[in-house]
Design a protein around this motif. Sequence first.
Motif, PDB file in Angstrom:
ATOM      1  N   LEU A  33       0.833  -1.199   0.000  1.00 16.50           N
ATOM      2  CA  LEU A  33       0.000   0.000   0.000  1.00 16.50           C
ATOM      3  C   LEU A  33       0.870   1.252   0.000  1.00 16.50           C
ATOM      4  CD1 LEU A  33      -2.630  -1.026   2.718  1.00 16.50           C
ATOM      5  CD2 LEU A  33      -2.636  -1.536   0.263  1.00 16.50           C
ATOM      6  N   HIS A  34       0.635   2.139  -0.967  1.00 11.40           N
ATOM      7  CA  HIS A  34       1.416   3.371  -1.117  1.00 11.40           C
ATOM      8  C   HIS A  34       0.820   4.501  -0.287  1.00 11.40           C
ATOM      9  CE1 HIS A  34      -1.511   5.677  -3.515  1.00 11.40           C
ATOM     10  NE2 HIS A  34      -1.895   4.492  -3.964  1.00 11.40           N
ATOM     11  N   GLY A  35       1.486   5.645  -0.294  1.00  8.59           N
ATOM     12  CA  GLY A  35       1.010   6.817   0.426  1.00  8.59           C
ATOM     13  C   GLY A  35       0.888   8.039  -0.464  1.00  8.59           C
ATOM     14  N   PHE A  36       0.819   9.200   0.169  1.00 10.47           N
ATOM     15  CA  PHE A  36       0.697  10.496  -0.511  1.00 10.47           C
ATOM     16  C   PHE A  36       2.099  11.046  -0.784  1.00 10.47           C
ATOM     17  CE2 PHE A  36       0.694  15.103  -0.431  1.00 10.47           C
ATOM     18  CZ  PHE A  36      -0.398  15.457  -1.194  1.00 10.47           C
ATOM     19  N   PRO A  37       2.314  11.655  -1.967  1.00 11.47           N
ATOM     20  CA  PRO A  37       1.428  11.782  -3.121  1.00 11.47           C
ATOM     21  C   PRO A  37       1.856  10.816  -4.213  1.00 11.47           C
ATOM     22  CG  PRO A  37       3.151  13.439  -3.264  1.00 11.47           C
ATOM     23  CD  PRO A  37       3.501  12.539  -2.103  1.00 11.47           C
ATOM     24  N   GLU A  38       1.955   9.559  -3.880  1.00  6.87           N
ATOM     25  CA  GLU A  38       2.568   8.579  -4.777  1.00  6.87           C
ATOM     26  C   GLU A  38       1.512   7.725  -5.479  1.00  6.87           C
ATOM     27  OE1 GLU A  38       6.906   7.897  -3.741  1.00  6.87           O
ATOM     28  OE2 GLU A  38       5.876   7.190  -1.947  1.00  6.87           O
ATOM     29  N   LEU A  42       1.438  -7.724   4.671  1.00  4.89           N
ATOM     30  CA  LEU A  42       0.919  -6.425   4.260  1.00  4.89           C
ATOM     31  C   LEU A  42       2.029  -5.422   4.474  1.00  4.89           C
ATOM     32  CD1 LEU A  42      -1.505  -4.681   3.352  1.00  4.89           C
ATOM     33  CD2 LEU A  42      -2.153  -4.494   5.764  1.00  4.89           C
ATOM     34  N   ILE A  43       2.484  -4.776   3.388  1.00  5.74           N
ATOM     35  CA  ILE A  43       3.613  -3.853   3.421  1.00  5.74           C
ATOM     36  C   ILE A  43       3.091  -2.475   3.053  1.00  5.74           C
ATOM     37  CG2 ILE A  43       5.871  -3.313   2.432  1.00  5.74           C
ATOM     38  CD1 ILE A  43       4.511  -6.815   2.014  1.00  5.74           C
ATOM     39  N   ALA A  44       3.361  -1.468   3.884  1.00  6.15           N
ATOM     40  CA  ALA A  44       2.688  -0.191   3.669  1.00  6.15           C
ATOM     41  C   ALA A  44       3.558   0.981   4.098  1.00  6.15           C
ATOM     42  CB  ALA A  44       1.369  -0.172   4.433  1.00  6.15           C
ATOM     43  N   HIS A  45       3.376   2.105   3.397  1.00  2.95           N
ATOM     44  CA  HIS A  45       4.136   3.327   3.637  1.00  2.95           C
ATOM     45  C   HIS A  45       3.173   4.510   3.741  1.00  2.95           C
ATOM     46  CE1 HIS A  45       6.383   6.900   1.847  1.00  2.95           C
ATOM     47  NE2 HIS A  45       7.096   6.619   2.916  1.00  2.95           N
ATOM     48  N   ASP A  46       3.500   5.476   4.626  1.00  5.32           N
ATOM     49  CA  ASP A  46       2.780   6.742   4.685  1.00  5.32           C
ATOM     50  C   ASP A  46       1.276   6.483   4.868  1.00  5.32           C
ATOM     51  OD1 ASP A  46       3.286   9.809   4.146  1.00  5.32           O
ATOM     52  OD2 ASP A  46       1.588   9.294   2.864  1.00  5.32           O
ATOM     53  N   TRP A  47       0.399   7.051   4.030  1.00  2.00           N
ATOM     54  CA  TRP A  47      -1.033   6.851   4.190  1.00  2.00           C
ATOM     55  C   TRP A  47      -1.417   5.377   4.067  1.00  2.00           C
ATOM     56  CZ3 TRP A  47      -5.307   8.522   6.186  1.00  2.00           C
ATOM     57  CH2 TRP A  47      -5.456   9.883   6.470  1.00  2.00           C
ATOM     58  N   ALA A  70      -3.019   0.315   6.961  1.00  2.00           N
ATOM     59  CA  ALA A  70      -2.528  -0.982   7.417  1.00  2.00           C
ATOM     60  C   ALA A  70      -2.562  -1.114   8.937  1.00  2.00           C
ATOM     61  CB  ALA A  70      -1.105  -1.194   6.900  1.00  2.00           C
ATOM     62  N   TRP A  71      -2.185  -0.048   9.661  1.00  2.00           N
ATOM     63  CA  TRP A  71      -2.267  -0.095  11.126  1.00  2.00           C
ATOM     64  C   TRP A  71      -3.705  -0.382  11.562  1.00  2.00           C
ATOM     65  CZ3 TRP A  71       1.705  -0.941  13.973  1.00  2.00           C
ATOM     66  CH2 TRP A  71       2.933  -0.280  13.814  1.00  2.00           C
ATOM     67  N   ASN A  72      -4.659   0.310  10.962  1.00  2.00           N
ATOM     68  CA  ASN A  72      -6.064   0.100  11.305  1.00  2.00           C
ATOM     69  C   ASN A  72      -6.515  -1.324  10.993  1.00  2.00           C
ATOM     70  OD1 ASN A  72      -7.869   2.633  12.123  1.00  2.00           O
ATOM     71  ND2 ASN A  72      -6.204   3.380  10.839  1.00  2.00           N
ATOM     72  N   LEU A  73      -6.156  -1.811   9.828  1.00  2.00           N
ATOM     73  CA  LEU A  73      -6.565  -3.150   9.416  1.00  2.00           C
ATOM     74  C   LEU A  73      -5.973  -4.198  10.356  1.00  2.00           C
ATOM     75  CD1 LEU A  73      -8.062  -4.694   7.110  1.00  2.00           C
ATOM     76  CD2 LEU A  73      -5.827  -4.958   6.040  1.00  2.00           C
ATOM     77  N   ALA A  74      -4.700  -4.040  10.705  1.00  2.30           N
ATOM     78  CA  ALA A  74      -4.046  -5.017  11.572  1.00  2.30           C
ATOM     79  C   ALA A  74      -4.663  -5.040  12.960  1.00  2.30           C
ATOM     80  CB  ALA A  74      -2.552  -4.714  11.663  1.00  2.30           C
ATOM     81  N   ALA A  75      -5.082  -3.880  13.458  1.00  2.00           N
ATOM     82  CA  ALA A  75      -5.690  -3.816  14.786  1.00  2.00           C
ATOM     83  C   ALA A  75      -7.098  -4.396  14.801  1.00  2.00           C
ATOM     84  CB  ALA A  75      -5.705  -2.372  15.278  1.00  2.00           C
ATOM     85  N   ASN A 102       7.984   4.048   7.590  1.00  2.00           N
ATOM     86  CA  ASN A 102       7.784   5.483   7.864  1.00  2.00           C
ATOM     87  C   ASN A 102       6.309   5.883   7.827  1.00  2.00           C
ATOM     88  OD1 ASN A 102      10.792   5.400   7.148  1.00  2.00           O
ATOM     89  ND2 ASN A 102      10.522   7.515   7.825  1.00  2.00           N
ATOM     90  N   SER A 103       5.574   5.259   8.706  1.00  2.00           N
ATOM     91  CA  SER A 103       4.161   5.603   8.890  1.00  2.00           C
ATOM     92  C   SER A 103       3.835   5.431  10.364  1.00  2.00           C
ATOM     93  CB  SER A 103       3.255   4.706   8.037  1.00  2.00           C
ATOM     94  OG  SER A 103       1.902   5.092   8.172  1.00  2.00           O
ATOM     95  N   PRO A 104       3.458   6.490  11.053  1.00  2.00           N
ATOM     96  CA  PRO A 104       3.320   6.412  12.504  1.00  2.00           C
ATOM     97  C   PRO A 104       2.099   5.623  12.950  1.00  2.00           C
ATOM     98  CG  PRO A 104       2.609   8.561  11.719  1.00  2.00           C
ATOM     99  CD  PRO A 104       3.201   7.850  10.535  1.00  2.00           C
ATOM    100  N   HIS A 105       2.254   4.937  14.061  1.00  2.00           N
ATOM    101  CA  HIS A 105       1.119   4.268  14.689  1.00  2.00           C
ATOM    102  C   HIS A 105       0.095   5.337  15.085  1.00  2.00           C
ATOM    103  CE1 HIS A 105      -1.203   2.383  17.903  1.00  2.00           C
ATOM    104  NE2 HIS A 105      -0.915   1.230  17.333  1.00  2.00           N
TER     105      HIS A 105
END
Length: 309
Positions: free
Chosen positions: A30-35, A106-111, A116-121, A134-137
């Motif tokens: 999963l990518h983030g902004f603005p990618e 599940l590999i994810a960056h930024d947004w 991904a944090w939400n889905l995992a929880a 580089n995506s904060p909890h």
Amino acid sequence: MNTYLQALPHGTTLSCRSAGEPGRPVLLFLHGFPEAAFIWDGLLTHFARPENGGFRCVAPNLRGYEHSSSPTEVSAYRAKHLVQDITALIQIETRDSPTPGQVAGLIAHDWGGAVAWNLAALQPALLHKLVIVNSPHPGAFCQALAHDPAQQAASAYMNFLATPEAPALLAHNDFERLWPFFTGMGHGGTHLAWLDEAMRERFRAVWRQGLHGPCAYYAASPLRPPTAENPGAAAVQLPRNMLEVNVPTLVVWGMDDTALPPSLLDGLDGYVADLRIERVPGATHWIVHEQPERVAQLLTPFLRGAAPV
């Protein structure tokens, strides 16, 4: 690289990129902004190789990006809808895998990391392992946005991106206000060698599809610095069930990230039971571009079951 449109049962369509044979264990990126999804191409190819696990690798463009569905309503970009998209995609992409209904990683960056944090929880059974770059909890980020003046200053751009005018302003004069998101989140020099004209044109091709969706992520989220008009994160109380992660998790962090400093890692083990953290000196928020070999080196043993070297 295979590209295709994947229709989801609830009406969203995601444009996806993939590598590797169907029927293999699935890695989802999963990518983030603005990618956009194309940023993962190197890792898709890497992990599809038999010597690196022979995975089926899939990277969707999140809703609002490239050729994925782009609703006009800001409310359509709330976290529950983003998680719904990825939940549905996991069900579809894993139906012929050895573990239907669950991705191997599940590999994810930024947004993408926020999703991904939400889905995992909330739905840990959907993934075997989690990798965050580089995506904060959300728990740590909410506290920092609400109470840390340094983080509030570093994240002030979020309030601009949430305004109705942001998409048009970002598109003006060859996206002159977007490029600094890449050039201003590190220390310049060799950090920017990856951002050549060919790469810039790839980003332009995505941004020309529209910037309303990417900006709507910020408008829809309460997690941003407080202002006189909006309390932002200061008014947010996240329930514990949205914060605790009970799947094996690897966090890779470029230590020169100026928007998301390494202090956001403090106390992360209080939220994640099985946690590994790899701090990478000399890398910024855009570590996937700057040090792709190092990222692959860290992810490969973790996703194949061993501890990172």
